[in-house]
Scaffold this active site. Sequence first.
Site, PDB file in Angstrom:
ATOM      1  N   LYS A 182       3.316  35.725   0.160  1.00 45.94           N
ATOM      2  CA  LYS A 182       2.502  36.742   0.830  1.00 45.94           C
ATOM      3  C   LYS A 182       2.447  37.977  -0.069  1.00 45.94           C
ATOM      4  CE  LYS A 182       3.085  40.315   3.255  1.00 45.94           C
ATOM      5  NZ  LYS A 182       1.880  41.102   2.879  1.00 45.94           N
ATOM      6  N   GLU A 185      -0.981  43.278   1.189  1.00 52.27           N
ATOM      7  CA  GLU A 185      -2.346  43.190   1.703  1.00 52.27           C
ATOM      8  C   GLU A 185      -3.323  44.100   0.966  1.00 52.27           C
ATOM      9  OE1 GLU A 185       0.015  45.649   4.820  1.00 52.27           O
ATOM     10  OE2 GLU A 185       0.375  44.078   3.330  1.00 52.27           O
ATOM     11  N   GLY A 235      10.246  45.340  -1.684  1.00 53.23           N
ATOM     12  CA  GLY A 235       9.473  46.368  -1.006  1.00 53.23           C
ATOM     13  C   GLY A 235      10.365  47.497  -0.541  1.00 53.23           C
ATOM     14  N   GLY A 236       9.952  48.165   0.534  1.00 49.47           N
ATOM     15  CA  GLY A 236      10.657  49.330   1.027  1.00 49.47           C
ATOM     16  C   GLY A 236      11.882  48.989   1.860  1.00 49.47           C
ATOM     17  N   GLY A 240      12.441  45.906   4.437  1.00 47.78           N
ATOM     18  CA  GLY A 240      13.480  44.975   4.007  1.00 47.78           C
ATOM     19  C   GLY A 240      14.553  44.779   5.055  1.00 47.78           C
ATOM     20  N   GLU A 257      15.011  43.237  -2.748  1.00 41.38           N
ATOM     21  CA  GLU A 257      14.994  44.321  -3.727  1.00 41.38           C
ATOM     22  C   GLU A 257      14.233  45.457  -3.077  1.00 41.38           C
ATOM     23  OE1 GLU A 257      13.880  46.969  -5.842  1.00 41.38           O
ATOM     24  OE2 GLU A 257      12.658  45.666  -7.110  1.00 41.38           O
ATOM     25  N   CYS A 296       9.737  50.882  -8.929  1.00 42.09           N
ATOM     26  CA  CYS A 296      11.020  50.945  -8.211  1.00 42.09           C
ATOM     27  C   CYS A 296      12.130  51.477  -9.098  1.00 42.09           C
ATOM     28  CB  CYS A 296      11.385  49.575  -7.644  1.00 42.09           C
ATOM     29  SG  CYS A 296      11.515  48.269  -8.883  1.00 42.09           S
ATOM     30  N   GLU A 399      12.964  57.926  -1.846  1.00 40.88           N
ATOM     31  CA  GLU A 399      12.059  57.385  -2.852  1.00 40.88           C
ATOM     32  C   GLU A 399      10.631  57.851  -2.573  1.00 40.88           C
ATOM     33  OE1 GLU A 399      11.660  53.131  -5.075  1.00 40.88           O
ATOM     34  OE2 GLU A 399      11.621  53.096  -2.893  1.00 40.88           O
TER      35      GLU A 399
END
Length: 505
Positions: A182, A185, A235-236, A240, A257, A296, A399
Amino acid sequence: MAESTQQGDRTLHVDGEWRAAVSGATREILDPADGTPFAVVAEGDEKDTDLAVAAARRAFDHGDWPHTPVAERAALLRRVAGLLGRDRERLGLLESRDAGKTVEEGRVDIDCVADAFRYFADLVAAEAPGRVVDAGSSDIHSVVVHEPVGVCALITPWNYPLLQASWKIAPALAAGNTFVVKPSEITPMTTVALIDLLTEAGLPAGVANIVTGPGHTVGARLAEHPDVDLVSFTGGLVSGTKVARAAADTVKKVALELGGKNPNVVFADACATDEDFDTAVDQALNAAFIHSGQVCSAGARLIVEETVRERFVAEVARRAEKIRLGRGTADGVECGPLVSAQQRDKTESYVASALSEGAVLRCGGKRPEATADRPATGYFYEPTVLDQCHREMRVVREEVFGPVLTVETFRTEDEAVALANDTEYGLAGAVWTTDAGRARRVAGRLRHGTVWINDFHPYLPQAEWGGFGKSGVGRELGPTGLAEYRESKHVYQNLAPRPVRWFTG
């Protein structure tokens, strides 16, 4: 390039076929340089996800791929690498339009994707078939062998769409798994293109499946699905955490991650000569502003020794003001837009918060003036340097994922290490010094998954990539990255079975 059967909104690939979403829903993909749509994709949901998982399950349980000889799997990965090289220009341009980065960055990304496929092909092909365990008897043969995990759910981010996908897809295939990927999007296009290349390379139907759609439907269903054996998410932190919770109910293998807030520590001795000073400044700019800071591992926290702080920060700010912003496909552009209006709004809120908390703006801090290569409708934001920052500021703790560099200062080595480690994240960091002993000491004390010495941002496919703390769990790349997509099995063979006689009845 072989002609693709994927057209328009038929961007779901399930059991070897391109199809539209069950619901018929679609999504426009916007070019972040001007905010206009340039593609349409299918908007999948839970029903589409279930179909894709079912296809991957059948391909794993009843198909040939998990039992395909290692040499053949490796050969397919090498063919994919060759196809990526063939289509480098097309894919680099597509990555630029999709994610906003410069075309040159897009080309480099495609090179790195090809390198990842070659690396995992070579790694799996060179492995021993198993590890013999001495059972202490010539009548016993005991060996530990590796087997594929099964069906893998691969959820990838928007900042490096194809590169991050390759870090998951290449080892998953090398190990003999099937998968459902996936992509984000908002940046799905190059991952869709990769599925075509896998098919062209000869991957059997059902092994590689893709569902384009949002995280709250497609991603959530993949994480909780009982027929998924492993979920790998980049991702974030918030998303996560949800993935980990959803996966826990079915006790899946999980790799996460989740980003970083990465320190770039500069000691005064690294600036002793004009050449050393210029190198450290240049790398500080690269650390913070490559891909508009949407990395990241970005070196978003400059931690510089007090004796050189003013000179160093002044030069960083002077050069940051000269960075050429514009459409990634335009000649001479060094930095593209942020990926979305939402990401630009988020960046603006962090800068406003920092200024209200006492940070000093050295450059940037606003949207740039519009030009021919920088339309007013694009999501551009000037590279920003915030001086006199401290740990209590949100912009230092959280972040940003935008072109924002914060500056903190230190006087002693212990203080530098304390500042660098004072973060919930632990993904990456760097130390700049000409003192070899100090370099080793500080690198050893930094609680980050990757530590660069007198450099920033290089990665090697052979090395492991992952973090400490809230940067996630598990590793990508390197032998450990391959191990994430495997199970270990102990095969114990008794060559001379005899009655045990525990019981006498």
